[in-house]
Design an enzyme around this catalytic site. Structure first.
Site, PDB file in Angstrom:
ATOM      1  N   HIS A  36       0.883  -1.167   0.000  1.00  0.00           N
ATOM      2  CA  HIS A  36       0.000   0.000   0.000  1.00  0.00           C
ATOM      3  C   HIS A  36       0.919   1.214   0.000  1.00  0.00           C
ATOM      4  O   HIS A  36       2.138   1.041  -0.119  1.00  0.00           O
ATOM      5  CB  HIS A  36      -0.919  -0.039   1.230  1.00  0.00           C
ATOM      6  CG  HIS A  36      -0.176   0.024   2.512  1.00  0.00           C
ATOM      7  ND1 HIS A  36       0.455  -1.073   3.049  1.00  0.00           N
ATOM      8  CD2 HIS A  36       0.098   1.056   3.343  1.00  0.00           C
ATOM      9  CE1 HIS A  36       1.073  -0.719   4.160  1.00  0.00           C
ATOM     10  NE2 HIS A  36       0.869   0.568   4.364  1.00  0.00           N
ATOM     11  N   GLU A  86       3.695   9.736   8.268  1.00  0.00           N
ATOM     12  CA  GLU A  86       3.244   8.696   7.338  1.00  0.00           C
ATOM     13  C   GLU A  86       1.785   8.913   6.938  1.00  0.00           C
ATOM     14  O   GLU A  86       1.398   8.687   5.807  1.00  0.00           O
ATOM     15  CB  GLU A  86       3.410   7.337   8.015  1.00  0.00           C
ATOM     16  CG  GLU A  86       3.601   6.202   7.051  1.00  0.00           C
ATOM     17  CD  GLU A  86       3.925   4.919   7.766  1.00  0.00           C
ATOM     18  OE1 GLU A  86       5.076   4.460   7.683  1.00  0.00           O
ATOM     19  OE2 GLU A  86       3.026   4.345   8.435  1.00  0.00           O
TER      20      GLU A  86
END
Lengths: 136, 136, 136, 136, 136, 136
Positions: C38, C123
């Site tokens: 991902h 992130e």
């Protein structure tokens, strides 16, 4: 389908109408008429409307729009004084409204696919304008 | 009245048209065609238009829209690879434009009150698309 | 004096420890171990500490730090798969913590003035790490 | 305990060292030396460290810090040219580093409770400095 | 290595010291003492410091920290009135400073690996506090 | 041309329909019906549409719109309880939809040039509504 590319630039300006007196300018523009000018980090959002191409899945490759914005707009206004340094703003009171209309006139003929839909220009975190080509 | 629910998901994708050569893919998609894929934190904004109900003061309870988005979209795309792991994206070049249209087709019939008005999908802080159901 | 340059990059990764079983990986990393990977839009903030130079008024010209970041980091990780495409991450489980430490090791010797103070890596909008060189 | 008040101001500046030649200035400061100046929306974050008062639950009432910032800093720099219009920046190359140090010198004696801990000044969304009083 | 989890919650509060007169409360807290209370979307950032584990590449799995925050803090304060509905804030003037210290006392013993490093609580886009456990 | 002024305010509210039972209220509004109320930092964006004046380069001076918003809206709702303290919300379930319609009714007649185009009200970082005067 609408696709939007965002870019930023840093410039200075002074709001001043040369046909009015100093006093009228301060009444109209207040601290925005400060004689040595002031500046902003402008946030520009350019939106193009069009059909999605079957081969690419794109209305318009945003990397291409990025290059057009750099060449037509950002190279001319970034780290510049909008009253003095920009050809296509000469003689214009550089309010966000007038800058957005000037950008429209430069960009509309430069869009290679789809059509220019809107120009949004944010001057501070609380003030923004959006132009969709309605007014000549 | 327009009500908007925002959600985020993290996914990877590769822009690649299987009907074109490797070389044409790199010419079209440049670094977005990088063979092992890359990824984004997508920001999704779903807007529903409708009348405000008198009993609730809501067009649509956004907690209900949150559940619909989780069930129909986020559970299927979050922490997934959009080229390989998502049923409703099979055979689609996963550009932001195509993803937004696919989301529209999934969500439009699932909205219980009002009607789906727009799907905005932001891929990076500078790139976004918005789809309002115009194109089939 | 601390000066910080922010940059973003889009990459994919998979959290997976090759010395553990598939089952243990899913127990440890849950959906972050999803087999096809991902991705994220990472936000990197690099902070250099130092004295302000009298001639320049700079600790370090941030335009120079921008070039160093592009050359040493961004060109190698942007639009890449962090498990497969990046030399200095080979054999590393690409958690934000490990990426930040790897970036530190690449950047610390490349800073021409002052010293590297911290590397912050975000992130998602809710998860971030910061490394200050404490751990070897 | 650290308490932080954030404020913004819009100003223009030119990076230019009067003791160097025009050519050396452009080599050092590049487009930041553009003769008519350019500008930014600066984001200022002032942090005060101290004990929490038992009667108030405050280190320092942030409404009071807001007034101090307005009086000591914002009224003097907002919508101004930092090279020409600000007393406490006279003769200073207005880099973010030097502005932050000048703000420190103005603010440190004006904090009524606790002590000034840091001044963070963000010039663009990618460039920021932080000063903690280390350098004289 | 420092790892940070961000979360938000919506709550109301009133700043009021029951040992003072109504008049003194308004002098101290001004509009924050408004009798029916007011509210905020608080942004909470919890930072844990520790060593990176070799097996996981984590200081602490942020998905685990997310669950701890939900259970220990968010379930108790989200959509609540901080003066009336929260056990661990009973008798406390709910300033951001006091809330941050109360959160510290709840969270410090609940962190399973590493140690609690800081609690940052942002009350509005301009006001924030950070607590690092210094004061008892 | 569309010009937008953004402002924020902090208020508390409770979603509760006095014509329904306690039980029906909790079924409809869930935690938003929490008896002591909860709160938000609302973000309000008011957009006015009109022609750009030749003398000023403005549709409407946004400093003037700022004053109108302060006088007509912010002074009445900031640091208040929307169910109890606001004249023009009396008897209204204070959902974001209903607040936006009430703001429209207050602001539409107060705009001195151009016409009110939209009111956007963001309640949390994930929930927002926009009203354009369609529904009476």
């Amino acid at each position: 389908m609408y696709v939007t590319r965002r870019a930023t630039f840093s410039a200075s300006h002074r709001l001043y109408n040369a046909e009015l007196s100093e006093e009228e300018n301060f009444r109209l523009f207040d601290k925005c008429a400060s004689p040595n000018g002031h500046g902003h980090n402008y946030v520009l959002e350019v939106t193009v409307a069009g059909e999605v191409g079957e081969e690419t899945g794109y209305v318009l490759d945003l990397k291409e729009l990025k290059k057009i914005l750099a060449r037509e707009i950002l190279d001319k206004v970034d780290h510049k004084h909008l009253n003095h340094d920009v050809d296509f703003l000469r003689g214009v009171i550089p309010t966000a409204e007038n800058i957005a209309m000037a950008f429209w006139n430069v960009l509309a003929p430069a869009i290679p696919r789809g059509r220019l839909h809107s120009i949004r220009l944010q001057e501070t975190e609380n003030n923004a304008v959006e132009y969709r080509g309605e007014q000549k």
